[in-house]
Enzyme design. Structure first.
Site, mmCIF file in Angstrom:
data_model
loop_
_atom_site.group_PDB
_atom_site.id
_atom_site.type_symbol
_atom_site.label_atom_id
_atom_site.label_comp_id
_atom_site.label_asym_id
_atom_site.label_seq_id
_atom_site.Cartn_x
_atom_site.Cartn_y
_atom_site.Cartn_z
ATOM 1 N N SER A 1 0.854 -1.186 0.000
ATOM 2 C CA SER A 1 0.000 0.000 0.000
ATOM 3 C C SER A 1 0.887 1.231 0.000
ATOM 4 C CB SER A 1 -0.899 0.019 1.230
ATOM 5 O OG SER A 1 -1.406 1.323 1.394
ATOM 6 N N MET B 1 -11.888 4.737 -1.514
ATOM 7 C CA MET B 1 -12.613 4.999 -0.264
ATOM 8 C C MET B 1 -13.248 6.374 -0.415
ATOM 9 S SD MET B 1 -9.705 3.409 2.212
ATOM 10 C CE MET B 1 -8.510 3.508 0.895
ATOM 11 N N MET C 1 -8.731 8.418 -1.003
ATOM 12 C CA MET C 1 -9.640 8.825 0.079
ATOM 13 C C MET C 1 -10.133 10.240 -0.167
ATOM 14 S SD MET C 1 -7.596 7.402 3.379
ATOM 15 C CE MET C 1 -6.723 5.833 3.343
ATOM 16 N N HIS D 1 -0.926 -1.206 -4.608
ATOM 17 C CA HIS D 1 -2.219 -0.854 -4.007
ATOM 18 C C HIS D 1 -2.252 0.652 -3.740
ATOM 19 C CE1 HIS D 1 -5.874 -1.815 -1.652
ATOM 20 N NE2 HIS D 1 -5.475 -0.857 -0.823
ATOM 21 N N MET E 1 -11.846 -5.647 4.317
ATOM 22 C CA MET E 1 -11.025 -4.765 5.167
ATOM 23 C C MET E 1 -10.788 -5.438 6.522
ATOM 24 S SD MET E 1 -10.244 -2.100 3.408
ATOM 25 C CE MET E 1 -9.367 -1.281 4.750
ATOM 26 N N HIS F 1 -7.956 1.372 -4.748
ATOM 27 C CA HIS F 1 -8.941 1.160 -3.684
ATOM 28 C C HIS F 1 -9.636 2.491 -3.403
ATOM 29 C CE1 HIS F 1 -9.505 0.056 0.881
ATOM 30 N NE2 HIS F 1 -10.660 0.151 0.240
ATOM 31 N N ASP G 1 -4.445 3.830 -2.433
ATOM 32 C CA ASP G 1 -5.587 4.175 -1.582
ATOM 33 C C ASP G 1 -6.079 5.584 -1.857
ATOM 34 O OD1 ASP G 1 -5.947 1.825 0.175
ATOM 35 O OD2 ASP G 1 -3.872 2.250 0.734
ATOM 36 N N ASP H 1 -6.899 -6.184 3.621
ATOM 37 C CA ASP H 1 -6.228 -4.888 3.677
ATOM 38 C C ASP H 1 -6.304 -4.330 5.094
ATOM 39 O OD1 ASP H 1 -5.236 -2.344 3.181
ATOM 40 O OD2 ASP H 1 -6.860 -1.740 1.824
HETATM 41 C C1 DX5 Z 1 -6.454 1.752 4.999
HETATM 42 C C2 DX5 Z 1 -5.894 1.423 3.633
HETATM 43 C C3 DX5 Z 1 -4.812 0.419 3.665
HETATM 44 C C4 DX5 Z 1 -3.625 0.818 4.505
HETATM 45 C C5 DX5 Z 1 -2.974 -0.405 5.037
HETATM 46 O O1 DX5 Z 1 -7.628 2.457 4.853
HETATM 47 O O2 DX5 Z 1 -6.925 0.917 2.800
HETATM 48 O O3 DX5 Z 1 -4.428 0.048 2.348
HETATM 49 O O4 DX5 Z 1 -2.677 1.572 3.809
HETATM 50 O O5 DX5 Z 1 -1.910 -0.036 5.831
HETATM 51 P P1 DX5 Z 1 -1.238 -1.036 6.868
HETATM 52 O O6 DX5 Z 1 -0.711 -2.216 6.075
HETATM 53 O O7 DX5 Z 1 -0.171 -0.228 7.488
HETATM 54 O O8 DX5 Z 1 -2.305 -1.479 7.833
HETATM 55 ZN ZN ZN Z 2 -6.407 -0.021 0.855
#
Ligand code: DX5
Ligand code: ZN
Length: 216
Positions: free
Chosen positions: A6, A66, A35, A31, A135, A64, A33, A173
């Site tokens: 990630s 969010m 947001m 990956h 998740m 991903h 993320d 994740d």
């Molecule tokens: C959280 C993200 C993850 C996050 C995971 O909302 O979707 O992808 O970066 O990070 P770690 O591996 O540090 O839990």
């Molecule tokens: Zn993620």
């Protein structure tokens, strides 16, 4: 086990170099993320940033989302070079038509579920999905603790995928580390996202090798 670092945990000032570093370290998938500060209480980056990063690697981009209204941005993320787009069943967009938008763009569709959402919610869509993202932390931040209770959802999905003769992948994740990855592997996970465990490690290649070894 496939490992999807990630990028949330990388050095954003050196974003493209961090992707190259993850690639060289043996990452299978990148990956990313996204947001929006609304669906989750944090902001990251969007399609223009992903588009600029696309040329840093030939590895698949697992985006991903969010965000509250993913249907508004599917075209942008497809244009940016996403290979897989995950969005949340808990979002405000219509699930069926958002999946159609992803399919129409030739991108691999995935549905993500938060810890409070039962796995049954994705079952009506399972036949259309390239992947289900379970998740194992509340989405929004890296560095949280893995929730082992989520493995019953992985097991349910694995049984259903097998029973239907599908090849849908299961991704987890959040909180994946040397201490938790074997739990995920035993439950039937195909892809583990790992942020802190890869980018927070002194040597990313050693970290990825160790995570994979623990799944054998
Ligand atoms: C959280 C993200 C993850 C996050 C995971 O909302 O979707 O992808 O970066 O990070 P770690 O591996 O540090 O839990
Ligand atoms: Zn993620």
């Amino acid at each position: 086990m496939l490992i999807a670092p990630s990028l949330l945990s990388c050095d954003f000032a050196r974003f493209a170099d961090e992707i190259v570093r993850a690639d060289k370290a043996g990452a299978d998938i990148m990956h990313l993320d996204v947001m929006d500060g609304h669906f989750v209480p944090n902001l990251t980056f969007g399609a223009p940033v992903i588009k600029k990063l696309r040329k840093a690697t030939s590895k698949p981009f697992d985006v991903h989302l969010m965000i509250s209204e993913p249907h508004r941005y599917i075209g942008d993320f497809a244009d940016a070079g996403a290979d897989i787009i995950s969005f949340h069943t808990e979002c405000d967009s219509d699930i069926d038509s958002t999946l159609s938008l992803i399919e129409e763009r030739g991108v691999k569709p995935a549905l993500a579920i938060k810890p409070g959402t039962p796995a049954e919610v994705v079952l009506p869509y399972l036949d259309r999905l390239y992947m289900v993202l379970v998740m194992t932390v509340e989405p929004g931040f890296g560095g949280q603790s893995f929730m082992p209770d989520m493995m019953s959802k992985v097991e349910l999905l694995r049984r259903e995928i097998t029973a239907r003769g599908l090849d849908t992948l299961i991704e987890v994740d959040g909180g994946i580390a040397v201490s938790t990855i074997s739990t995920a592997a035993k439950a039937g996970v195909d892809i583990c996202v790992a942020g802190t465990a890869v980018f927070g490690a002194p040597d990313a290649k050693e970290a990825i090798d160790k995570l994979k070894e623990l799944c054998r």
